[in-house]
Design a protein around this motif. Structure first.
Motif, PDB file in Angstrom:
ATOM      1  N   GLY A  91       0.809  -1.179   0.006  1.00 14.38           N
ATOM      2  CA  GLY A  91      -0.158   0.042  -0.046  1.00 14.38           C
ATOM      3  C   GLY A  91       0.803   1.259  -0.170  1.00 14.38           C
ATOM      4  N   ASN A  92       2.191   1.229  -0.197  1.00 15.56           N
ATOM      5  CA  ASN A  92       2.955   2.436  -0.006  1.00 15.56           C
ATOM      6  C   ASN A  92       3.108   2.858  -1.513  1.00 15.56           C
ATOM      7  OD1 ASN A  92       4.813   4.507   0.166  1.00 15.56           O
ATOM      8  ND2 ASN A  92       6.610   3.129   0.883  1.00 15.56           N
ATOM      9  N   ASN A  93       2.285   3.692  -2.042  1.00 15.09           N
ATOM     10  CA  ASN A  93       2.178   4.032  -3.566  1.00 15.09           C
ATOM     11  C   ASN A  93       3.326   5.178  -3.762  1.00 15.09           C
ATOM     12  OD1 ASN A  93       0.546   1.895  -4.487  1.00 15.09           O
ATOM     13  ND2 ASN A  93      -1.140   3.278  -4.069  1.00 15.09           N
ATOM     14  N   GLU A  94       3.797   5.917  -2.639  1.00 17.23           N
ATOM     15  CA  GLU A  94       4.779   6.604  -2.675  1.00 17.23           C
ATOM     16  C   GLU A  94       6.105   6.239  -3.505  1.00 17.23           C
ATOM     17  OE1 GLU A  94       5.505   8.238   1.149  1.00 17.23           O
ATOM     18  OE2 GLU A  94       3.374   8.801   1.709  1.00 17.23           O
ATOM     19  N   ILE A  95       6.022   4.910  -3.308  1.00 11.60           N
ATOM     20  CA  ILE A  95       7.289   4.645  -4.036  1.00 11.60           C
ATOM     21  C   ILE A  95       7.492   4.616  -5.416  1.00 11.60           C
ATOM     22  CG2 ILE A  95       6.496   2.257  -4.503  1.00 11.60           C
ATOM     23  CD1 ILE A  95       9.896   2.721  -3.233  1.00 11.60           C
ATOM     24  N   ILE A  96       6.236   4.867  -5.968  1.00 11.62           N
ATOM     25  CA  ILE A  96       6.283   5.134  -7.560  1.00 11.62           C
ATOM     26  C   ILE A  96       6.614   6.541  -7.606  1.00 11.62           C
ATOM     27  CG2 ILE A  96       4.532   5.584  -9.436  1.00 11.62           C
ATOM     28  CD1 ILE A  96       2.529   3.440  -8.235  1.00 11.62           C
ATOM     29  N   ASP A  97       6.418   7.484  -6.816  1.00 13.50           N
ATOM     30  CA  ASP A  97       7.170   8.857  -7.126  1.00 13.50           C
ATOM     31  C   ASP A  97       8.395   8.799  -6.721  1.00 13.50           C
ATOM     32  OD1 ASP A  97       4.495  10.053  -7.537  1.00 13.50           O
ATOM     33  OD2 ASP A  97       4.339  10.502  -5.359  1.00 13.50           O
ATOM     34  N   GLU A  98       9.043   7.903  -6.156  1.00 14.33           N
ATOM     35  CA  GLU A  98      10.482   7.844  -5.884  1.00 14.33           C
ATOM     36  C   GLU A  98      11.006   7.184  -7.014  1.00 14.33           C
ATOM     37  OE1 GLU A  98      12.606   4.429  -3.912  1.00 14.33           O
ATOM     38  OE2 GLU A  98      12.543   5.858  -2.230  1.00 14.33           O
ATOM     39  N   LEU A  99      10.380   6.170  -7.630  1.00 17.21           N
ATOM     40  CA  LEU A  99      10.963   5.579  -8.844  1.00 17.21           C
ATOM     41  C   LEU A  99      10.863   6.632 -10.054  1.00 17.21           C
ATOM     42  CD1 LEU A  99      11.721   3.060 -10.376  1.00 17.21           C
ATOM     43  CD2 LEU A  99       9.371   2.514 -10.875  1.00 17.21           C
ATOM     44  N   VAL A 100      10.122   7.490 -10.245  1.00 12.58           N
ATOM     45  CA  VAL A 100      10.056   8.263 -11.260  1.00 12.58           C
ATOM     46  C   VAL A 100      10.967   9.408 -11.060  1.00 12.58           C
ATOM     47  CG1 VAL A 100       8.673  10.654 -12.153  1.00 12.58           C
ATOM     48  CG2 VAL A 100       7.484   8.132 -11.682  1.00 12.58           C
ATOM     49  N   ARG A 101      11.408   9.807  -9.896  1.00 11.36           N
ATOM     50  CA  ARG A 101      12.481  10.765  -9.349  1.00 11.36           C
ATOM     51  C   ARG A 101      13.921  10.008  -9.887  1.00 11.36           C
ATOM     52  NH1 ARG A 101       9.491  11.808  -5.009  1.00 11.36           N
ATOM     53  NH2 ARG A 101      10.751  10.492  -3.672  1.00 11.36           N
ATOM     54  N   THR A 102      13.990   8.897  -9.481  1.00 10.30           N
ATOM     55  CA  THR A 102      15.318   7.860  -9.730  1.00 10.30           C
ATOM     56  C   THR A 102      15.372   7.805 -11.407  1.00 10.30           C
ATOM     57  OG1 THR A 102      14.955   6.764  -7.768  1.00 10.30           O
ATOM     58  CG2 THR A 102      16.314   5.878  -9.590  1.00 10.30           C
ATOM     59  N   LEU A 103      14.614   7.563 -12.275  1.00 11.13           N
ATOM     60  CA  LEU A 103      14.368   7.509 -13.484  1.00 11.13           C
ATOM     61  C   LEU A 103      14.953   8.916 -14.160  1.00 11.13           C
ATOM     62  CD1 LEU A 103      11.201   5.095 -14.229  1.00 11.13           C
ATOM     63  CD2 LEU A 103      13.796   4.532 -14.330  1.00 11.13           C
ATOM     64  N   GLN A 104      14.206   9.988 -13.623  1.00 16.35           N
ATOM     65  CA  GLN A 104      14.547  11.275 -14.247  1.00 16.35           C
ATOM     66  C   GLN A 104      16.162  11.575 -13.840  1.00 16.35           C
ATOM     67  OE1 GLN A 104      11.768  13.541 -11.976  1.00 16.35           O
ATOM     68  NE2 GLN A 104      10.173  13.543 -13.674  1.00 16.35           N
ATOM     69  N   LYS A 105      16.614  11.297 -12.954  1.00 14.57           N
ATOM     70  CA  LYS A 105      18.048  11.247 -12.431  1.00 14.57           C
ATOM     71  C   LYS A 105      18.915  10.687 -13.439  1.00 14.57           C
ATOM     72  CE  LYS A 105      17.559  12.478  -7.587  1.00 14.57           C
ATOM     73  NZ  LYS A 105      17.701  12.031  -6.422  1.00 14.57           N
ATOM     74  N   LEU A 106      18.599   9.115 -13.751  1.00 20.35           N
ATOM     75  CA  LEU A 106      19.345   8.503 -14.664  1.00 20.35           C
ATOM     76  C   LEU A 106      19.260   8.614 -16.022  1.00 20.35           C
ATOM     77  CD1 LEU A 106      18.256   4.888 -13.292  1.00 20.35           C
ATOM     78  CD2 LEU A 106      20.289   5.949 -12.824  1.00 20.35           C
ATOM     79  N   MET A 107      18.147   9.555 -16.481  1.00 19.72           N
ATOM     80  CA  MET A 107      17.873  10.056 -17.965  1.00 19.72           C
ATOM     81  C   MET A 107      18.739  11.352 -18.226  1.00 19.72           C
ATOM     82  SD  MET A 107      14.429   8.478 -18.580  1.00 19.72           S
ATOM     83  CE  MET A 107      13.835   6.561 -18.472  1.00 19.72           C
ATOM     84  N   LYS A 108      19.231  12.059 -17.350  1.00 19.59           N
ATOM     85  CA  LYS A 108      19.764  13.332 -17.646  1.00 19.59           C
ATOM     86  C   LYS A 108      20.581  13.311 -18.445  1.00 19.59           C
ATOM     87  CE  LYS A 108      19.329  15.606 -13.087  1.00 19.59           C
ATOM     88  NZ  LYS A 108      19.976  16.176 -12.017  1.00 19.59           N
TER      89      LYS A 108
END
Length: 126
Positions: free
Chosen positions: A109-126
């Motif tokens: 039930g911790n859907n905040e992990i999705i936001d964390e994943l999105v932030r991580t992907l954004q950092k990886l795609m710089k």
């Protein structure tokens, strides 16, 4: 929240550890950067460390090339190989993160992990 897959392995210092694969959830709390940790299975740990050891060897080789005044393009080719190896390492680590940490958090039930994943992907795609 806890996955009951027990294992024994080594921590980052090579010391023996045992416990539950996600005793504190992937990314429970403890590392310097974010306060989260993940105990990896011995197989995953060995695979990641072996990749990092190879990359470290490649970087040492590049340093030696610079010290020996190797030709620029020869060094650049080796740097490109290291970048490819790091990208491969990232892909493997990210895939395992999604399969374990992200999936477990969503199941709990911790859907905040999705936001964390999105932030991580954004950092990886710089």
């Amino acid at each position: 929240m806890e996955n009951n897959a027990n294992y024994a392995g080594n921590n980052y210092n090579g010391e023996s550890i045992s416990g539950t694969e996600h005793g504190q959830s992937c990314c429970g709390h403890g590392c310097a950067g974010c306060g989260k940790t993940k105990l990896r299975s011995p197989k995953e740990y060995k695979r990641l460390i072996n990749r990092l050891n190879r990359i470290s060897g490649q970087i040492s080789g590049i340093k030696g090339m610079v010290e020996k005044n190797a030709y620029c393009t020869d060094i650049l080719v080796q740097v490109a190989a290291v970048n490819a190896a790091l990208n491969s390492f990232n892909k493997e680590l990210l895939a395992e993160h999604i399969r374990s940490c992200v999936a477990e958090n969503i199941r709990n039930g911790n859907n905040e992990i999705i936001d964390e994943l999105v932030r991580t992907l954004q950092k990886l795609m710089k």
